[in-house]
Design a protein around this motif. Structure first.
Motif, PDB file in Angstrom:
ATOM      1  N   ILE A  83       0.837  -1.201   0.000  1.00 36.25           N
ATOM      2  CA  ILE A  83       0.000   0.000   0.000  1.00 36.25           C
ATOM      3  C   ILE A  83       0.871   1.249   0.000  1.00 36.25           C
ATOM      4  N   THR A  84       0.518   2.208  -0.840  1.00 36.45           N
ATOM      5  CA  THR A  84       1.151   3.525  -0.815  1.00 36.45           C
ATOM      6  C   THR A  84       0.078   4.593  -0.961  1.00 36.45           C
ATOM      7  N   ARG A  85       0.119   5.571  -0.081  1.00 37.83           N
ATOM      8  CA  ARG A  85      -0.748   6.742  -0.219  1.00 37.83           C
ATOM      9  C   ARG A  85       0.117   7.978  -0.004  1.00 37.83           C
ATOM     10  N   THR A  86       0.000   8.934  -0.913  1.00 43.98           N
ATOM     11  CA  THR A  86       0.729  10.188  -0.790  1.00 43.98           C
ATOM     12  C   THR A  86      -0.251  11.345  -0.880  1.00 43.98           C
ATOM     13  N   ASP A  87      -0.284  12.160   0.169  1.00 46.85           N
ATOM     14  CA  ASP A  87      -1.098  13.371   0.189  1.00 46.85           C
ATOM     15  C   ASP A  87      -0.188  14.559  -0.095  1.00 46.85           C
ATOM     16  N   HIS A  88      -0.558  15.344  -1.099  1.00 43.19           N
ATOM     17  CA  HIS A  88       0.216  16.522  -1.476  1.00 43.19           C
ATOM     18  C   HIS A  88      -0.460  17.764  -0.888  1.00 43.19           C
ATOM     19  N   TYR A  89       0.320  18.555  -0.165  1.00 46.76           N
ATOM     20  CA  TYR A  89      -0.194  19.769   0.467  1.00 46.76           C
ATOM     21  C   TYR A  89       0.454  21.001  -0.167  1.00 46.76           C
ATOM     22  N   ARG A  90      -0.332  22.041  -0.293  1.00 52.37           N
ATOM     23  CA  ARG A  90       0.164  23.323  -0.787  1.00 52.37           C
ATOM     24  C   ARG A  90      -0.420  24.425   0.081  1.00 52.37           C
ATOM     25  N   ASP A  91       0.463  25.242   0.648  1.00 53.91           N
ATOM     26  CA  ASP A  91       0.031  26.306   1.559  1.00 53.91           C
ATOM     27  C   ASP A  91      -0.835  25.763   2.683  1.00 53.91           C
ATOM     28  N   GLY A  92      -0.476  24.575   3.175  1.00 53.49           N
ATOM     29  CA  GLY A  92      -1.169  23.987   4.318  1.00 53.49           C
ATOM     30  C   GLY A  92      -2.467  23.287   4.001  1.00 53.49           C
ATOM     31  N   GLN A  93      -2.880  23.264   2.730  1.00 57.93           N
ATOM     32  CA  GLN A  93      -4.129  22.630   2.326  1.00 57.93           C
ATOM     33  C   GLN A  93      -3.845  21.438   1.422  1.00 57.93           C
ATOM     34  N   ILE A  94      -4.545  20.334   1.660  1.00 56.22           N
ATOM     35  CA  ILE A  94      -4.363  19.167   0.805  1.00 56.22           C
ATOM     36  C   ILE A  94      -4.917  19.467  -0.584  1.00 56.22           C
TER      37      ILE A  94
END
Length: 206
Positions: free
Chosen positions: A51-62
Motif C-alpha cells: 500500500i502507498t498513499r501520498t497526500d500533497h499539500y500546498r500552503d497547508g491545504q491538501i
C-alpha cells in the motif's frame, strides 16, 4: 552494514526492514514546479509492501491524493483542488513496476540501505525534537546521477529508528535539490489505518 557503521546503525537497519508500515513527511526544493517547493508544498506518505498513499499539500491545504494497493491492483487519485477523482485497475505491468520501485531510493527502508552502503562517517550526537540522535553523513555520489551529493541521517539513540534525513544534491543541469524527511511513524499496520481515500461527495470522475 560494514565496518564503518556502529551497532546502533546496524540495529536501525534491522528495525526499518522489519517495520510493516511507515508514515513520513517530505519537503523538497529544486522542483521544476515552483508551486511544489517547500515551504509552499510538502507530502505525507503512508507506505507498506503493498500500500502507498501520498497526500500533497500546498500552503497547508491538501490538494491531491494518490493511492495504490498492489493486492487489490487499485489506483485512486483525488484532485481536491479540482474536485475530481479517478479510480482504476492496475495492470500486471504497473504492479510489477511499483514493486520494483520500492527497491530504489523511494522508501525510507531502501534509502537507509543505500546510504549505509556508501562511504560515510559519524556526526556528533544532537537533540532533534527532544530525542537524542546519532547521525551519519556521506558525500559519496557513487552510482548517483549528481554532480555533487550530501546526505545526512539521524537515528534515535533510545528507539533505534530514523528520526530525520536530509539530502542536498546538484544534478547534471546544475539545479540544486534539497529533500528533508521527518515526522516518521514506524511499525504501523496500514491495513488497519483506513489509508484508502474516500471520494468526497460532489467530486466528478476524470
Amino acid at each position: 552494514t560494514g565496518s564503518t557503521s556502529s551497532t546502533l546503525w546496524a540495529q536501525a537497519a534491522k528495525n526499518v526492514q522489519a517495520s510493516p508500515g511507515v508514515i513520513w513527511r517530505s519537503r523538497s526544493t529544486g522542483s521544476r514546479d515552483p508551486n511544489d517547493d517547500w515551504p509552499n508544498g510538502y507530502t505525507i506518505t503512508w507506505r507498506s509492501a503493498t500500500i502507498t498513499r501520498t497526500d500533497h499539500y500546498r500552503d497547508g491545504q491538501i490538494c491531491r491524493t494518490i493511492y495504490y494497493n498492489l493486492d487489490t491492483k487499485t489506483v485512486i487519485g483525488v484532485l481536491h483542488d479540482h474536485k475530481m477523482y479517478d479510480k482504476r485497475a492496475m495492470s500486471d505491468e504497473q504492479v510489477q513496476h511499483a514493486r520494483a520501485d520500492k527497491d530504489r531510493w523511494t522508501t525510507p527502508q531502501s534509502a537507509l540501505s543505500h546510504l549505509l552502503a556508501l562511504k560515510h562517517y559519524a556526526l556528533d550526537r544532537k537533540m532533534i525534537d527532544g530525542v537524542l540522535c546519532e547521525g551519519i553523513e556521506t558525500t559519496d555520489a557513487s552510482g548517483l546521477p549528481f554532480k555533487s551529493f550530501t546526505a545526512r541521517a539521524w537515528v534515535g539513540v533510545e528507539t533505534g529508528y530514523p528520526v530525520l534525513a536530509e539530502v542536498e544534491a546538484v544534478d547534471d543541469g546544475g539545479v540544486r535539490h534539497t529533500t528533508t524527511l521527518d515526522q516518521f511513524r514506524w511499525n504501523l499496520d496500514l491495513s488497519a489505518e483506513g489509508v484508502e481515500p474516500a471520494i468526497p461527495s460532489g467530486y466528478d470522475p476524470l
